[in-house]
Motif scaffolding. Structure first.
Motif, PDB file in Angstrom:
ATOM      1  N   ILE A   1      32.872  35.057  23.882  1.00  0.00           N
ATOM      2  CA  ILE A   1      32.097  33.980  24.511  1.00  0.00           C
ATOM      3  C   ILE A   1      32.936  33.355  25.632  1.00  0.00           C
ATOM      4  CG2 ILE A   1      30.695  33.427  22.480  1.00  0.00           C
ATOM      5  CD1 ILE A   1      32.554  31.044  21.932  1.00  0.00           C
ATOM      6  N   HIS A   2      32.270  32.658  26.563  1.00  0.00           N
ATOM      7  CA  HIS A   2      32.988  31.958  27.628  1.00  0.00           C
ATOM      8  C   HIS A   2      32.516  30.519  27.762  1.00  0.00           C
ATOM      9  CE1 HIS A   2      29.454  33.792  29.572  1.00  0.00           C
ATOM     10  NE2 HIS A   2      29.445  32.754  30.361  1.00  0.00           N
ATOM     11  N   HIS A   3      33.412  29.691  28.312  1.00  0.00           N
ATOM     12  CA  HIS A   3      33.089  28.291  28.575  1.00  0.00           C
ATOM     13  C   HIS A   3      32.172  28.203  29.782  1.00  0.00           C
ATOM     14  CE1 HIS A   3      36.204  26.236  26.209  1.00  0.00           C
ATOM     15  NE2 HIS A   3      36.968  27.269  26.482  1.00  0.00           N
ATOM     16  N   ILE A   4      31.354  27.187  29.810  1.00  0.00           N
ATOM     17  CA  ILE A   4      30.528  26.924  30.977  1.00  0.00           C
ATOM     18  C   ILE A   4      30.820  25.498  31.431  1.00  0.00           C
ATOM     19  CG2 ILE A   4      28.160  26.687  31.821  1.00  0.00           C
ATOM     20  CD1 ILE A   4      27.376  28.753  29.686  1.00  0.00           C
ATOM     21  N   PRO A   5      31.072  25.331  32.723  1.00  0.00           N
ATOM     22  CA  PRO A   5      31.363  23.981  33.225  1.00  0.00           C
ATOM     23  C   PRO A   5      30.128  23.091  33.156  1.00  0.00           C
ATOM     24  CG  PRO A   5      31.103  25.511  35.045  1.00  0.00           C
ATOM     25  CD  PRO A   5      31.056  26.330  33.795  1.00  0.00           C
TER      26      PRO A   5
ATOM     27  N   ASN B   1      32.658  35.810  36.300  1.00  0.00           N
ATOM     28  CA  ASN B   1      32.636  35.080  37.571  1.00  0.00           C
ATOM     29  C   ASN B   1      31.211  34.958  38.093  1.00  0.00           C
ATOM     30  OD1 ASN B   1      32.496  37.792  38.004  1.00  0.00           O
ATOM     31  ND2 ASN B   1      33.528  37.719  39.971  1.00  0.00           N
ATOM     32  N   HIS B   2      30.271  34.701  37.159  1.00  0.00           N
ATOM     33  CA  HIS B   2      28.885  34.538  37.567  1.00  0.00           C
ATOM     34  C   HIS B   2      28.502  33.059  37.681  1.00  0.00           C
ATOM     35  CE1 HIS B   2      28.840  35.102  33.108  1.00  0.00           C
ATOM     36  NE2 HIS B   2      28.169  33.978  33.180  1.00  0.00           N
ATOM     37  N   VAL B   3      27.428  32.844  38.399  1.00  0.00           N
ATOM     38  CA  VAL B   3      26.910  31.496  38.603  1.00  0.00           C
ATOM     39  C   VAL B   3      26.111  31.068  37.373  1.00  0.00           C
ATOM     40  CG1 VAL B   3      25.287  30.148  40.041  1.00  0.00           C
ATOM     41  CG2 VAL B   3      26.845  31.804  41.113  1.00  0.00           C
ATOM     42  N   HIS B   4      26.184  29.794  37.033  1.00  0.00           N
ATOM     43  CA  HIS B   4      25.376  29.252  35.932  1.00  0.00           C
ATOM     44  C   HIS B   4      24.272  28.373  36.497  1.00  0.00           C
ATOM     45  CE1 HIS B   4      28.978  30.447  33.607  1.00  0.00           C
ATOM     46  NE2 HIS B   4      28.046  30.812  32.751  1.00  0.00           N
ATOM     47  N   PHE B   5      23.144  28.412  35.839  1.00  0.00           N
ATOM     48  CA  PHE B   5      21.984  27.652  36.295  1.00  0.00           C
ATOM     49  C   PHE B   5      21.586  26.648  35.223  1.00  0.00           C
ATOM     50  CE2 PHE B   5      17.513  26.784  36.955  1.00  0.00           C
ATOM     51  CZ  PHE B   5      17.394  26.726  38.339  1.00  0.00           C
TER      52      PHE B   5
ATOM     53  N   ILE C   1      21.743  28.638  31.816  1.00  0.00           N
ATOM     54  CA  ILE C   1      21.535  30.080  31.781  1.00  0.00           C
ATOM     55  C   ILE C   1      22.640  30.792  32.561  1.00  0.00           C
ATOM     56  CG2 ILE C   1      19.903  31.935  32.407  1.00  0.00           C
ATOM     57  CD1 ILE C   1      17.863  29.283  32.391  1.00  0.00           C
ATOM     58  N   CYS C   2      23.139  31.891  32.025  1.00  0.00           N
ATOM     59  CA  CYS C   2      24.122  32.719  32.720  1.00  0.00           C
ATOM     60  C   CYS C   2      23.384  33.623  33.702  1.00  0.00           C
ATOM     61  CB  CYS C   2      24.870  33.618  31.747  1.00  0.00           C
ATOM     62  SG  CYS C   2      25.949  32.762  30.611  1.00  0.00           S
ATOM     63  N   LEU C   3      23.710  33.520  34.980  1.00  0.00           N
ATOM     64  CA  LEU C   3      23.132  34.444  35.961  1.00  0.00           C
ATOM     65  C   LEU C   3      24.126  35.576  36.165  1.00  0.00           C
ATOM     66  CD1 LEU C   3      21.770  31.831  38.540  1.00  0.00           C
ATOM     67  CD2 LEU C   3      20.552  32.888  36.630  1.00  0.00           C
TER      68      LEU C   3
HETATM   69 ZN   LIG Z   1      27.946  32.550  31.704  1.00  0.00          ZN
END
Ligand SMILES: [Zn+2]
Ligand SMILES: [Zn+2]
Ligand SMILES: [Zn+2]
Length: 135
Positions: A62-66, A89-93, A102-104
């Motif tokens: 899993i990864h952290h989301i800002p 290194n994907h953008v989050h929405f 949501i992970c983009l």
């Molecule tokens: Zn993500």
């Protein structure tokens, strides 16, 4: 699926790991630390939840989301993340209506031109708006 992930990462199967990983596999978007605690609160103490999440992050599961309010969000990694090395290194929405994060996966965080002598370490990007379900 669940057991495969634990096995692949050489993690022994514990009730806590099973339960928490199951929550991630079932959820579409990101999960807040508080949500996870709420869902496991009856069966596990906070320390177990905290340690399990930390282990999953270390292992590249899993990864952290800002977030803007400093709450902690996590999402399942879909890229080929490994132990000690993430490639998220994907953008989050963040949807302003249903508040889902949501992970983009297919949208990469753009490179930022920095002043001379600056060395980037990590950059993240969050886009706010209305998601496809709420439109
Ligand atoms: Zn993500
Ligand atoms: Zn990752
Ligand atoms: Zn929405």
């Amino acid at each position: 699926m669940l057991l495969e992930i634990l096995k692949k990462n050489q993690l022994s199967v514990t009730e806590g790991r099973k339960k928490i990983l199951e929550l991630f596999l079932k959820s579409e978007g990101a999960l807040a630390h508080a949500d996870i605690e709420k869902n496991t609160g009856e069966s596990f103490d906070r320390v177990t939840v905290y340690r399990t999440l930390q282990t999953f992050v270390d292992k590249g599961i899993i990864h952290h989301i800002p977030t803007t309010d400093n709450s902690i969000l996590y999402a399942l990694c879909k890229d080929n993340c490994e132990e000690g090395h993430h490639h998220d290194n994907h953008v989050h929405f963040v949807c302003e209506k249903c508040l889902k994060t949501i992970c983009l996966e297919e949208v990469t965080v753009p490179k930022v031109k920095l002043p001379d002598g600056f060395i980037p370490n990590h950059s993240e990007m969050v886009v706010n708006g209305i998601c496809g379900d709420c439109k």
